[in-house]
Design an enzyme around this catalytic site. Structure first.
Site, PDB file in Angstrom:
ATOM      1  N   HIS A 160     -25.778 -98.919 -53.513  1.00  0.00           N
ATOM      2  CA  HIS A 160     -24.387 -98.543 -53.271  1.00  0.00           C
ATOM      3  C   HIS A 160     -23.653 -98.419 -54.605  1.00  0.00           C
ATOM      4  O   HIS A 160     -24.201 -98.736 -55.664  1.00  0.00           O
ATOM      5  CB  HIS A 160     -23.697 -99.557 -52.348  1.00  0.00           C
ATOM      6  CG  HIS A 160     -23.635-100.935 -52.932  1.00  0.00           C
ATOM      7  ND1 HIS A 160     -24.606-101.876 -52.723  1.00  0.00           N
ATOM      8  CD2 HIS A 160     -22.719-101.524 -53.729  1.00  0.00           C
ATOM      9  CE1 HIS A 160     -24.295-102.998 -53.367  1.00  0.00           C
ATOM     10  NE2 HIS A 160     -23.141-102.804 -53.992  1.00  0.00           N
ATOM     11  N   HIS A 190     -19.874 -98.639 -57.033  1.00  0.00           N
ATOM     12  CA  HIS A 190     -18.552 -99.205 -57.294  1.00  0.00           C
ATOM     13  C   HIS A 190     -17.862 -98.368 -58.371  1.00  0.00           C
ATOM     14  O   HIS A 190     -18.504 -97.896 -59.312  1.00  0.00           O
ATOM     15  CB  HIS A 190     -18.652-100.650 -57.792  1.00  0.00           C
ATOM     16  CG  HIS A 190     -19.209-101.596 -56.791  1.00  0.00           C
ATOM     17  ND1 HIS A 190     -18.447-102.149 -55.788  1.00  0.00           N
ATOM     18  CD2 HIS A 190     -20.471-102.067 -56.609  1.00  0.00           C
ATOM     19  CE1 HIS A 190     -19.211-102.933 -55.046  1.00  0.00           C
ATOM     20  NE2 HIS A 190     -20.442-102.898 -55.521  1.00  0.00           N
ATOM     21  N   HIS A 214     -25.539-100.316 -57.676  1.00  0.00           N
ATOM     22  CA  HIS A 214     -26.246-101.568 -57.406  1.00  0.00           C
ATOM     23  C   HIS A 214     -27.395-101.306 -56.448  1.00  0.00           C
ATOM     24  O   HIS A 214     -27.184-100.763 -55.353  1.00  0.00           O
ATOM     25  CB  HIS A 214     -25.308-102.610 -56.784  1.00  0.00           C
ATOM     26  CG  HIS A 214     -24.289-103.128 -57.739  1.00  0.00           C
ATOM     27  ND1 HIS A 214     -23.173-103.830 -57.322  1.00  0.00           N
ATOM     28  CD2 HIS A 214     -24.202-103.062 -59.083  1.00  0.00           C
ATOM     29  CE1 HIS A 214     -22.455-104.172 -58.381  1.00  0.00           C
ATOM     30  NE2 HIS A 214     -23.061-103.700 -59.465  1.00  0.00           N
ATOM     31  N   THR A 245     -21.221-109.136 -55.093  1.00  0.00           N
ATOM     32  CA  THR A 245     -19.844-108.834 -55.501  1.00  0.00           C
ATOM     33  C   THR A 245     -18.972-108.390 -54.339  1.00  0.00           C
ATOM     34  O   THR A 245     -17.808-108.066 -54.535  1.00  0.00           O
ATOM     35  CB  THR A 245     -19.826-107.750 -56.599  1.00  0.00           C
ATOM     36  OG1 THR A 245     -20.324-106.526 -56.056  1.00  0.00           O
ATOM     37  CG2 THR A 245     -20.655-108.178 -57.793  1.00  0.00           C
ATOM     38  N   THR A 246     -19.549-108.372 -53.139  1.00  0.00           N
ATOM     39  CA  THR A 246     -18.755-108.061 -51.951  1.00  0.00           C
ATOM     40  C   THR A 246     -18.805-109.272 -51.018  1.00  0.00           C
ATOM     41  O   THR A 246     -19.773-110.040 -51.053  1.00  0.00           O
ATOM     42  CB  THR A 246     -19.296-106.811 -51.218  1.00  0.00           C
ATOM     43  OG1 THR A 246     -20.697-106.982 -50.962  1.00  0.00           O
ATOM     44  CG2 THR A 246     -19.093-105.563 -52.065  1.00  0.00           C
ATOM     45  N   HIS A 276     -16.538-100.386 -47.252  1.00  0.00           N
ATOM     46  CA  HIS A 276     -16.342-100.992 -48.569  1.00  0.00           C
ATOM     47  C   HIS A 276     -16.856-100.087 -49.681  1.00  0.00           C
ATOM     48  O   HIS A 276     -16.373-100.123 -50.804  1.00  0.00           O
ATOM     49  CB  HIS A 276     -17.068-102.338 -48.680  1.00  0.00           C
ATOM     50  CG  HIS A 276     -16.665-103.321 -47.638  1.00  0.00           C
ATOM     51  ND1 HIS A 276     -15.455-103.990 -47.666  1.00  0.00           N
ATOM     52  CD2 HIS A 276     -17.300-103.749 -46.522  1.00  0.00           C
ATOM     53  CE1 HIS A 276     -15.371-104.790 -46.609  1.00  0.00           C
ATOM     54  NE2 HIS A 276     -16.477-104.663 -45.905  1.00  0.00           N
TER      55      HIS A 276
END
Length: 194
Positions: A52, A54, A71, A140-141, A25
């Site tokens: 991680h 985005h 994040h 958000t995942t 992801h």
């Protein structure tokens, strides 16, 4: 206008060993010591579990997205989750992330995360002198777990175009669309102590 009564973040980050993985992801960095880096809010200590990326950002600043967002996911002893959001603009190279960007795995792996050779000092990434906006939201995942305390810094950090390209070659667009506010209360929080 900052809320003078909102508890500031007390950030305790130091140079820490990390391993990097492609989880299918995003690109995630996991600290070797899950108690090395922490954030304290209202007397509760939250330990960094991973950070991680985005592309593009999942939060808007003055109605506009930035090219990427970092994040930093923290968890307290009782399992409560706090995430620091750092908007990323293209600009000066981020020295603290050099090795990570040069070692991004191009494919999701089932093996253990790959240790980085050098430590990462997160104080070179997180704009600790910036105020932040705090709100209650969700991850958000998937599964987009609710009950997450967010603190999104109002001053973006930078990565170079080359660094961002190393990420977007693997994940050109892995952001969740911005969600409606509904009844969420946004609180501007003064810069904390580090």
């Amino acid at each position: 206008m900052p809320d003078q009564n909102a508890a500031p973040l007390a950030v305790s980050y130091r140079s820490t060993a990390f391993a990097v993985e492609n989880n299918g992801h995003t690109i995630e960095a996991i600290p070797a010591d899950l108690t090395a880096d922490s954030v304290t809010v209202d007397g509760v200590v939250y330990f960094l579990q991973q950070f991680h990326f985005h592309a593009s950002s999942e939060h808007l600043l003055n109605g506009a997205a930035t090219p990427a967002e970092l994040h930093l996911v923290h968890k307290s002893a009782d399992g409560a989750v706090l995430v620091l959001g750092v908007l990323l603009n293209v600009g000066a190279e981020n020295d603290a992330l050099n090795e990570l960007f040069s070692r991004i795995p191009s494919e999701a792996a089932e093996s253990a995360p790959e240790p980085l050779e050098g430590p990462i000092d997160l104080t070179g990434i997180v704009p600790l002198s910036s105020p932040s906006v705090r709100y209650a939201g969700s991850l958000t995942t998937p599964p987009c777990t609710e009950g997450v305390q967010w603190n999104v810094f109002l001053e973006p950090s930078t990565v170079s175009a080359e660094q961002l390209s190393e990420f977007t070659k693997v994940y050109p667009d892995n952001h969740r669309p911005v969600q409606p506010l509904h009844d969420r209360k946004l609180t501007e929080v003064l810069a904390g102590a580090s």
